[in-house]
Design an enzyme around this catalytic site. Structure first.
Site, PDB file in Angstrom:
ATOM      1  N   ALA A  45       3.968 -69.543   2.359  1.00  0.00           N
ATOM      2  CA  ALA A  45       2.784 -69.373   1.522  1.00  0.00           C
ATOM      3  C   ALA A  45       2.574 -70.534   0.560  1.00  0.00           C
ATOM      4  CB  ALA A  45       2.882 -68.056   0.750  1.00  0.00           C
ATOM      5  N   THR A  46       3.675 -71.153   0.076  1.00  0.00           N
ATOM      6  CA  THR A  46       3.535 -72.282  -0.852  1.00  0.00           C
ATOM      7  C   THR A  46       2.662 -73.380  -0.261  1.00  0.00           C
ATOM      8  OG1 THR A  46       5.679 -71.875  -1.899  1.00  0.00           O
ATOM      9  CG2 THR A  46       4.776 -74.087  -2.112  1.00  0.00           C
ATOM     10  N   ALA A  49      -1.103 -72.811  -0.754  1.00  0.00           N
ATOM     11  CA  ALA A  49      -1.661 -72.525  -2.088  1.00  0.00           C
ATOM     12  C   ALA A  49      -2.612 -73.656  -2.486  1.00  0.00           C
ATOM     13  CB  ALA A  49      -0.533 -72.402  -3.109  1.00  0.00           C
ATOM     14  N   GLY A  51      -4.967 -73.620  -5.407  1.00  0.00           N
ATOM     15  CA  GLY A  51      -5.366 -73.783  -6.807  1.00  0.00           C
ATOM     16  C   GLY A  51      -4.492 -74.707  -7.627  1.00  0.00           C
ATOM     17  N   GLU A 123      -9.289 -71.423 -14.455  1.00  0.00           N
ATOM     18  CA  GLU A 123      -9.541 -70.430 -13.412  1.00  0.00           C
ATOM     19  C   GLU A 123      -9.745 -69.055 -14.038  1.00  0.00           C
ATOM     20  OE1 GLU A 123      -7.109 -72.523  -9.724  1.00  0.00           O
ATOM     21  OE2 GLU A 123      -6.238 -70.780 -10.707  1.00  0.00           O
ATOM     22  N   HIS A 245      -8.000 -60.972  -1.544  1.00  0.00           N
ATOM     23  CA  HIS A 245      -9.026 -61.978  -1.773  1.00  0.00           C
ATOM     24  C   HIS A 245     -10.314 -61.489  -1.107  1.00  0.00           C
ATOM     25  CE1 HIS A 245     -11.187 -65.767  -1.771  1.00  0.00           C
ATOM     26  NE2 HIS A 245     -10.274 -66.272  -2.581  1.00  0.00           N
ATOM     27  N   ARG A 291     -12.635 -60.532  -8.939  1.00  0.00           N
ATOM     28  CA  ARG A 291     -12.193 -60.479  -7.551  1.00  0.00           C
ATOM     29  C   ARG A 291     -12.004 -59.052  -7.030  1.00  0.00           C
ATOM     30  NH1 ARG A 291      -7.123 -64.222  -5.913  1.00  0.00           N
ATOM     31  NH2 ARG A 291      -8.665 -65.833  -6.332  1.00  0.00           N
ATOM     32  N   HIS A 352      -3.648 -60.803   0.025  1.00  0.00           N
ATOM     33  CA  HIS A 352      -3.399 -62.164  -0.467  1.00  0.00           C
ATOM     34  C   HIS A 352      -2.063 -62.318  -1.187  1.00  0.00           C
ATOM     35  CE1 HIS A 352      -4.512 -66.155  -1.701  1.00  0.00           C
ATOM     36  NE2 HIS A 352      -4.535 -65.869  -2.981  1.00  0.00           N
ATOM     37  N   ARG A 387      -2.093 -60.026 -10.570  1.00  0.00           N
ATOM     38  CA  ARG A 387      -1.607 -61.374 -10.863  1.00  0.00           C
ATOM     39  C   ARG A 387      -2.750 -62.263 -11.327  1.00  0.00           C
ATOM     40  NH1 ARG A 387      -1.850 -66.106  -8.237  1.00  0.00           N
ATOM     41  NH2 ARG A 387      -2.560 -65.191  -6.269  1.00  0.00           N
TER      42      ARG A 387
END
Length: 537
Positions: A45-46, A49, A51, A123, A245, A291, A352, A387
């Site tokens: 997953a890293t 990413a 953002g 953000e 998401h 969201r 997500h 989160r």
């Protein structure tokens, strides 16, 4: 003929994203470290990413503001001590990443003699600009930098294409006490289960979003660490809080492709299949609502209409504007036969991020001696019921550093490791029913999406629990009779994680953050984390 293979290390790290590799680098000056990666070292997953990472670098910002924003996003059930520790440690951890070689974007027109000023973005949920980033591919920059450093280090051994099967504890071996002493692992290249013995084991396996039909996560996000820790005897917490998401591209050839919220920020409309908008009927902020509200609205319209997807339409903007601002998305859609300059894009919400996980203390230590959990696999109390953007990679690095300090302090006192029996395959055969796994896999992800997704009810959760318990019986029988495979190991873990999600969701008699139950639409005045223990099952 297969041979018994056993490896020995001071520390075994299962997982190779930002959390696992940061921990490996922090420990390597003090210990022999082995890193297990289920696929290639860069997959996880890293890597995807987009953002950035939240940290206070601006003189007008403050740790207290970062803390306050995180607590609000977490809907009242974050652990305030953990939030403050994370925010106050963030800058030091980011400076460590910078020292390792991560090239975060800087402000323009700086000379070599100027004090470095990083370009900070803002953000959702943040009251200040505090997001360090590398264009829109921060995760890739972090992952590739850490991979390069790990591969150069002489005291770190990387084992790619190995699945962890189960943790090995003294209790499992019938010995006194309960501490982790290693893991059984499956070598995918030669299809053999082997043993890794270690004084300390750290789970850094990421989340469990693959339990849902639609997900933005890579295929490796199958909840392995959560399931293994639970089977070993660890408590888990807040598994009901799954972040979705709102807009993932809906196309059979486009798994995991997100459509950034910046599209809606630049004027894209969400539409039904008949071309009518629906967000203005839901919220006065329309497409710019938070969201969770947008995701629930899309989910509601899909269920109400029996539609496979909704549509995101920015075709009313000039083509030049679209291509300039969204070149990656434009190219991706065009490859799939969608010209977003002239037609709407089919979208669905997608699982997500897993906000819950294995319960740990401030050092990443779990309930079992010698076992740590860091990153998305863990529940630290940082995220609460939701989160906040760009706190995820931050948690990986902060708690990798915290776990490293704790392990280094304990290394001088490590005990001699007992003998571990080899994996016994004498009573199992090769599977001739792979279709059973494929059917169960599809059934699990479909009913989790329908019954335990963005909007829940008690009846849906009860149906899901009955289905998942039947699947568990089938898979346990299959696991007992056939040799392991990647699909079998992942499905076994996902079914276990699905049950944990359902049990946590059934215990929460309110709607809060990412958990929305139509039977309990209001928040309770007094609420906290949902903690469940294997001892009660």
């Amino acid at each position: 003929m297969k041979h018994n293979v056993e490896y020995l290390s001071d520390v075994l790290i299962i997982g190779s994203g930002a959390a696992g590799l940061s921990l490996a680098l922090k420990l390597a000056e003090h210990a022999q470290v082995r890193v297990l990666s289920k696929g290639p070292l860069t997959e996880g997953a890293t890597m995807y990413a987009q953002g950035g990472i939240a940290a206070v670098f601006d003189a007008d910002d403050s740790v207290e503001s970062h803390v306050a924003d995180t607590l609000i996003a977490g809907a009242g059930i974050c652990d305030e001590e953990v939030v403050h520790y994370t925010a106050s440690t963030a800058k030091d951890c980011m400076e460590w990443l910078i020292h390792e070689g991560v090239a975060f974007d800087r402000e323009e027109n700086q000379t070599d003699t100027d004090e470095v000023k990083y370009h900070l973005t803002r953000e959702g949920g943040h009251s200040h600009r505090r997001i360090l980033h590398t264009a829109d591919a921060t995760g890739k920059a972090v992952q590739t930098t850490l991979v390069e450093a790990v591969q150069k280090h002489p005291r770190i051994t990387v084992m790619e294409r190995f699945n962890a099967v189960d943790l090995i504890s003294t209790r499992k071996l019938g010995l006194a006490g309960n501490r982790i002493i290693g893991a059984y692992v499956w070598n995918r290249d030669i299809e053999q289960v082997e043993v890794i013995k270690a004084s300390f084991v750290a789970l850094a396996t990421g989340g469990a979003s693959k339990v849902y039909q639609y997900t933005s996560n890579p295929d490796v996000s199958s909840g392995d660490g959560i399931a293994m820790a639970w089977r070993a005897g660890c408590r888990v917490a807040n598994m009901e809080f799954n972040q979705f998401h709102p807009t993932c591209l809906y196309h059979p050839d486009a798994k995991n492709f997100l459509l950034t919220e910046a599209l809606r920020g630049e004027g894209a409309f969400l539409k039904r299949p008949d071309g009518s908008r629906f967000m203005p009927e839901i919220d006065e902020r329309a497409e710019l609502a938070p969201r969770d509200i947008v995701a629930r609205a899309i989910d509601y319209e899909m269920k109400r209409l029996g539609a496979d997807c909704m549509y995101l339409d920015i075709s009313h903007k000039p083509k030049e504007f679209i291509v300039k601002h969204f070149p990656t998305i434009y190219r991706k859609c065009l490859l799939l036969g969608i010209d977003m300059a002239t037609q709407p894009i089919p979208v669905v919400p997608a699982a997500h991020y897993t906000c819950g996980g294995v319960l740990t203390d401030m050092h990443g230590q779990t309930d079992i001696s010698g076992l740590y959990a860091i990153g998305e696999v863990s529940y630290t109390g940082l995220h609460g019921a939701n989160r906040m953007a760009s706190n995820s990679l931050l948690e990986c690095v902060v708690f990798a550093h915290a776990a490293a300090k704790d392990i280094i302090n304990k290394l001088p006192h490590k005990r001699k490791l007992p003998n571990v029996p080899a994996w016994d395959e004498s009573l199992v055969a090769n599977s001739d029913e792979e279709v059973v796994l494929q059917h169960n896999w599809h059934e699990l992800r479909l009913f989790m999406w329908d019954y335990v997704g963005i909007v829940r009810t008690d009846k849906r959760l009860e149906r899901a629990l009955r289905r998942v318990q039947m699947l568990q019986q089938e898979i346990d029988e299959y696991y007992s009779n056939f040799r392991v495979s990647n699909n079998l190991l992942e499905l076994r873990n996902l079914v276990q994680v699905a049950e944990l999600i359902i049990h946590c969701a059934m215990q929460r008699k309110e709607s809060r953050g990412l958990h929305f139950n139509l039977d309990y639409p209001d928040q309770l005045e007094d609420s906290g984390p949902t903690i469940i223990s294997p001892r009660h099952f």
